[in-house]
Design a protein around this motif. Structure first.
Motif, PDB file in Angstrom:
ATOM      1  N   SER A 170       0.835  -1.215   0.000  1.00 50.83           N
ATOM      2  CA  SER A 170       0.000   0.000   0.000  1.00 50.83           C
ATOM      3  C   SER A 170       0.865   1.258   0.000  1.00 50.83           C
ATOM      4  O   SER A 170       0.474   2.285  -0.583  1.00 50.83           O
ATOM      5  CB  SER A 170      -0.939   0.003   1.208  1.00 50.83           C
ATOM      6  OG  SER A 170      -0.201  -0.086   2.420  1.00 50.83           O
ATOM      7  N   ASP A 171       2.046   1.201   0.631  1.00 46.44           N
ATOM      8  CA  ASP A 171       2.976   2.338   0.594  1.00 46.44           C
ATOM      9  C   ASP A 171       3.530   2.539  -0.815  1.00 46.44           C
ATOM     10  O   ASP A 171       3.649   3.663  -1.303  1.00 46.44           O
ATOM     11  CB  ASP A 171       4.134   2.120   1.576  1.00 46.44           C
ATOM     12  CG  ASP A 171       3.678   2.027   3.010  1.00 46.44           C
ATOM     13  OD1 ASP A 171       2.799   2.807   3.415  1.00 46.44           O
ATOM     14  OD2 ASP A 171       4.210   1.161   3.748  1.00 46.44           O
ATOM     15  N   LEU A 172       3.868   1.423  -1.474  1.00 42.02           N
ATOM     16  CA  LEU A 172       4.340   1.504  -2.852  1.00 42.02           C
ATOM     17  C   LEU A 172       3.242   2.063  -3.751  1.00 42.02           C
ATOM     18  O   LEU A 172       3.505   2.911  -4.628  1.00 42.02           O
ATOM     19  CB  LEU A 172       4.760   0.119  -3.345  1.00 42.02           C
ATOM     20  CG  LEU A 172       5.145   0.026  -4.821  1.00 42.02           C
ATOM     21  CD1 LEU A 172       6.403   0.830  -5.114  1.00 42.02           C
ATOM     22  CD2 LEU A 172       5.340  -1.429  -5.236  1.00 42.02           C
ATOM     23  N   GLU A 173       2.014   1.609  -3.544  1.00 42.40           N
ATOM     24  CA  GLU A 173       0.889   2.097  -4.343  1.00 42.40           C
ATOM     25  C   GLU A 173       0.738   3.612  -4.194  1.00 42.40           C
ATOM     26  O   GLU A 173       0.535   4.338  -5.187  1.00 42.40           O
ATOM     27  CB  GLU A 173      -0.404   1.393  -3.918  1.00 42.40           C
ATOM     28  CG  GLU A 173      -1.620   1.808  -4.714  1.00 42.40           C
ATOM     29  CD  GLU A 173      -2.860   1.039  -4.280  1.00 42.40           C
ATOM     30  OE1 GLU A 173      -3.767   0.889  -5.112  1.00 42.40           O
ATOM     31  OE2 GLU A 173      -2.934   0.600  -3.122  1.00 42.40           O
ATOM     32  N   GLU A 174       0.859   4.100  -2.977  1.00 37.87           N
ATOM     33  CA  GLU A 174       0.753   5.549  -2.754  1.00 37.87           C
ATOM     34  C   GLU A 174       1.863   6.300  -3.482  1.00 37.87           C
ATOM     35  O   GLU A 174       1.626   7.337  -4.111  1.00 37.87           O
ATOM     36  CB  GLU A 174       0.810   5.858  -1.248  1.00 37.87           C
ATOM     37  CG  GLU A 174       0.579   7.321  -0.930  1.00 37.87           C
ATOM     38  CD  GLU A 174       0.486   7.589   0.564  1.00 37.87           C
ATOM     39  OE1 GLU A 174       0.133   8.721   0.934  1.00 37.87           O
ATOM     40  OE2 GLU A 174       0.790   6.666   1.357  1.00 37.87           O
ATOM     41  N   LEU A 175       3.083   5.761  -3.429  1.00 36.56           N
ATOM     42  CA  LEU A 175       4.204   6.380  -4.134  1.00 36.56           C
ATOM     43  C   LEU A 175       3.941   6.399  -5.643  1.00 36.56           C
ATOM     44  O   LEU A 175       4.180   7.414  -6.320  1.00 36.56           O
ATOM     45  CB  LEU A 175       5.489   5.612  -3.826  1.00 36.56           C
ATOM     46  CG  LEU A 175       6.748   6.011  -4.605  1.00 36.56           C
ATOM     47  CD1 LEU A 175       7.090   7.485  -4.386  1.00 36.56           C
ATOM     48  CD2 LEU A 175       7.923   5.115  -4.205  1.00 36.56           C
ATOM     49  N   LEU A 176       3.445   5.302  -6.184  1.00 38.54           N
ATOM     50  CA  LEU A 176       3.166   5.229  -7.618  1.00 38.54           C
ATOM     51  C   LEU A 176       2.104   6.241  -8.031  1.00 38.54           C
ATOM     52  O   LEU A 176       2.222   6.889  -9.088  1.00 38.54           O
ATOM     53  CB  LEU A 176       2.725   3.815  -7.997  1.00 38.54           C
ATOM     54  CG  LEU A 176       3.815   2.739  -7.957  1.00 38.54           C
ATOM     55  CD1 LEU A 176       3.212   1.353  -8.122  1.00 38.54           C
ATOM     56  CD2 LEU A 176       4.868   2.985  -9.032  1.00 38.54           C
ATOM     57  N   TYR A 177       1.080   6.422  -7.202  1.00 32.62           N
ATOM     58  CA  TYR A 177       0.030   7.381  -7.555  1.00 32.62           C
ATOM     59  C   TYR A 177       0.507   8.827  -7.422  1.00 32.62           C
ATOM     60  O   TYR A 177       0.068   9.701  -8.188  1.00 32.62           O
ATOM     61  CB  TYR A 177      -1.228   7.133  -6.719  1.00 32.62           C
ATOM     62  CG  TYR A 177      -2.105   6.054  -7.322  1.00 32.62           C
ATOM     63  CD1 TYR A 177      -2.688   6.230  -8.577  1.00 32.62           C
ATOM     64  CD2 TYR A 177      -2.339   4.862  -6.649  1.00 32.62           C
ATOM     65  CE1 TYR A 177      -3.475   5.239  -9.151  1.00 32.62           C
ATOM     66  CE2 TYR A 177      -3.125   3.861  -7.210  1.00 32.62           C
ATOM     67  CZ  TYR A 177      -3.693   4.060  -8.463  1.00 32.62           C
ATOM     68  OH  TYR A 177      -4.463   3.082  -9.041  1.00 32.62           O
ATOM     69  N   VAL A 178       1.414   9.095  -6.490  1.00 33.27           N
ATOM     70  CA  VAL A 178       2.031  10.425  -6.413  1.00 33.27           C
ATOM     71  C   VAL A 178       2.783  10.705  -7.715  1.00 33.27           C
ATOM     72  O   VAL A 178       2.710  11.805  -8.274  1.00 33.27           O
ATOM     73  CB  VAL A 178       2.980  10.525  -5.195  1.00 33.27           C
ATOM     74  CG1 VAL A 178       3.902  11.748  -5.301  1.00 33.27           C
ATOM     75  CG2 VAL A 178       2.175  10.592  -3.911  1.00 33.27           C
ATOM     76  N   LEU A 179       3.514   9.701  -8.217  1.00 31.23           N
ATOM     77  CA  LEU A 179       4.243   9.854  -9.468  1.00 31.23           C
ATOM     78  C   LEU A 179       3.287  10.014 -10.651  1.00 31.23           C
ATOM     79  O   LEU A 179       3.529  10.839 -11.543  1.00 31.23           O
ATOM     80  CB  LEU A 179       5.168   8.662  -9.688  1.00 31.23           C
ATOM     81  CG  LEU A 179       6.350   8.552  -8.717  1.00 31.23           C
ATOM     82  CD1 LEU A 179       7.087   7.228  -8.914  1.00 31.23           C
ATOM     83  CD2 LEU A 179       7.309   9.721  -8.899  1.00 31.23           C
ATOM     84  N   LYS A 180       2.204   9.245 -10.665  1.00 25.63           N
ATOM     85  CA  LYS A 180       1.226   9.389 -11.746  1.00 25.63           C
ATOM     86  C   LYS A 180       0.620  10.786 -11.758  1.00 25.63           C
ATOM     87  O   LYS A 180       0.405  11.381 -12.828  1.00 25.63           O
ATOM     88  CB  LYS A 180       0.118   8.337 -11.615  1.00 25.63           C
ATOM     89  CG  LYS A 180       0.504   6.963 -12.128  1.00 25.63           C
ATOM     90  CD  LYS A 180      -0.669   6.011 -12.142  1.00 25.63           C
ATOM     91  CE  LYS A 180      -1.636   6.281 -13.266  1.00 25.63           C
ATOM     92  NZ  LYS A 180      -1.158   5.776 -14.569  1.00 25.63           N
TER      93      LYS A 180
END
Length: 306
Positions: free
Chosen positions: A148-158
């Protein structure tokens, strides 16, 4: 700018032994050297050597940060890490046997990361990354860093609109595909896990291209397959004498993304990256490759348009 994010970096400790490794015997170490560990840092090393503007980010422990930073400085890698207090960056132990190709690797688990450090890293990413940038997230996840932390990072990048490249595995790779990043590099077995075990490699590549713009399926010393903009390519790697294969795939990714960032044609990106990876395996540390050697070796790369 290209940013690399290494969430679980390492210091590679290379152990050279003067003969073949034997169980139940005292295997004497003839030499010990140190190098960078962590896929993202390997990528940054390649980019820096190719004079591509990049910044290495991620998480590192305060206990041994001086040792890590010394190696980064020695290799001319600009860096801005989020430091994890009272933790140590992991070490990887790589055993190289005299007269034996390849290597044997033992890895520690890595950092235990708190919510505070996760937030700090996210804030740095928000402040720095723009739509003109490319970001490579590569390697394993540290302890307490959840999917879930990785997912949040990916969406910040998106949200930033940047180009997102991921060299991940397992659940992390599945999450990257689900979020819809722009580049991934699974091996042929990971590709089956993502798509289907009942389809061929090329069928799986085509299916996955509906969710990810550029997919490269690695096959180690045999080369790779690539799907990009509706076309498939088989890349046959040059034959070289292997000394240490550690970091070869990371060298490929760093070189490929460097050329892709410069908007080179896809076949040129694949050819040069394959030459760099082939040059890497001829060296005994975790990162080194020779640009002139790579330029020579790329002439021996065969690319078949399927």
């Amino acid at each position: 700018m290209i940013y690399t994010i290494t969430l679980n970096p390492a210091i590679d400790r290379l152990l050279f032994i003067g003969e073949e490794l034997v169980k139940r015997k005292t295997n004497r170490i003839s030499k010990v050297t140190y190098d960078l560990g962590g896929k993202g840092l390997h990528g940054s090393y390649v980019m820096s050597k190719l004079k591509i503007d990049n910044l290495a980010m991620g998480l590192c422990g305060t206990n041994n940060k001086a040792a890590l930073y010394d190696i980064l400085t020695e290799k001319n890698i600009r860096h801005e890490f989020t430091e994890v207090a009272d933790e140590s960056t992991r070490e990887c132990y790589i055993v190289l046997e005299e007269g034996v190709s390849g290597s044997t690797m033992f890895t520690e688990k890595g950092l235990v990361v708190s919510e505070f450090e996760k937030r700090n890293l996210l804030e740095k990413v928000r402040q720095k990354v723009t739509s003109q940038d490319m970001v490579l997230i590569a390697g394993s996840l540290p302890q307490n860093y959840l999917i879930s932390d990785l997912e949040e990072l990916l969406y910040v990048l998106k949200d930033s609109g940047c180009f997102i490249a991921c060299d991940l595995s397992g659940e992390a790779l599945l999450k990257a595909v689900e979020v819809g990043v722009h580049f991934i590099k699974p091996n042929e077995f990971e590709l089956q896990e993502i798509v289907s075990k009942n389809q061929s490699l090329t069928e799986n590549l085509e299916a996955l291209s509906e969710r990810v713009d550029c997919v490269i399926a690695s096959q180690g010393e045999k080369g790779s397959f690539c799907q990009y903009q509706g076309e498939q390519f088989q890349v046959i790697a040059p034959k070289v004498e292997e000394v240490n294969d550690t970091g070869a795939g990371d060298c490929f990714v760093g070189a490929f993304l460097s050329m892709f960032y410069l908007k080179k044609p896809i076949e040129e990106c694949l050819r040069f990256a394959s030459g760099c990876a082939a040059s890497k395996v001829k060296n005994n540390d975790s990162t080194s490759f020779d640009i002139e050697d790579a330029l020579d070796l790329q002439r021996e790369v065969t690319i078949n348009r399927l």
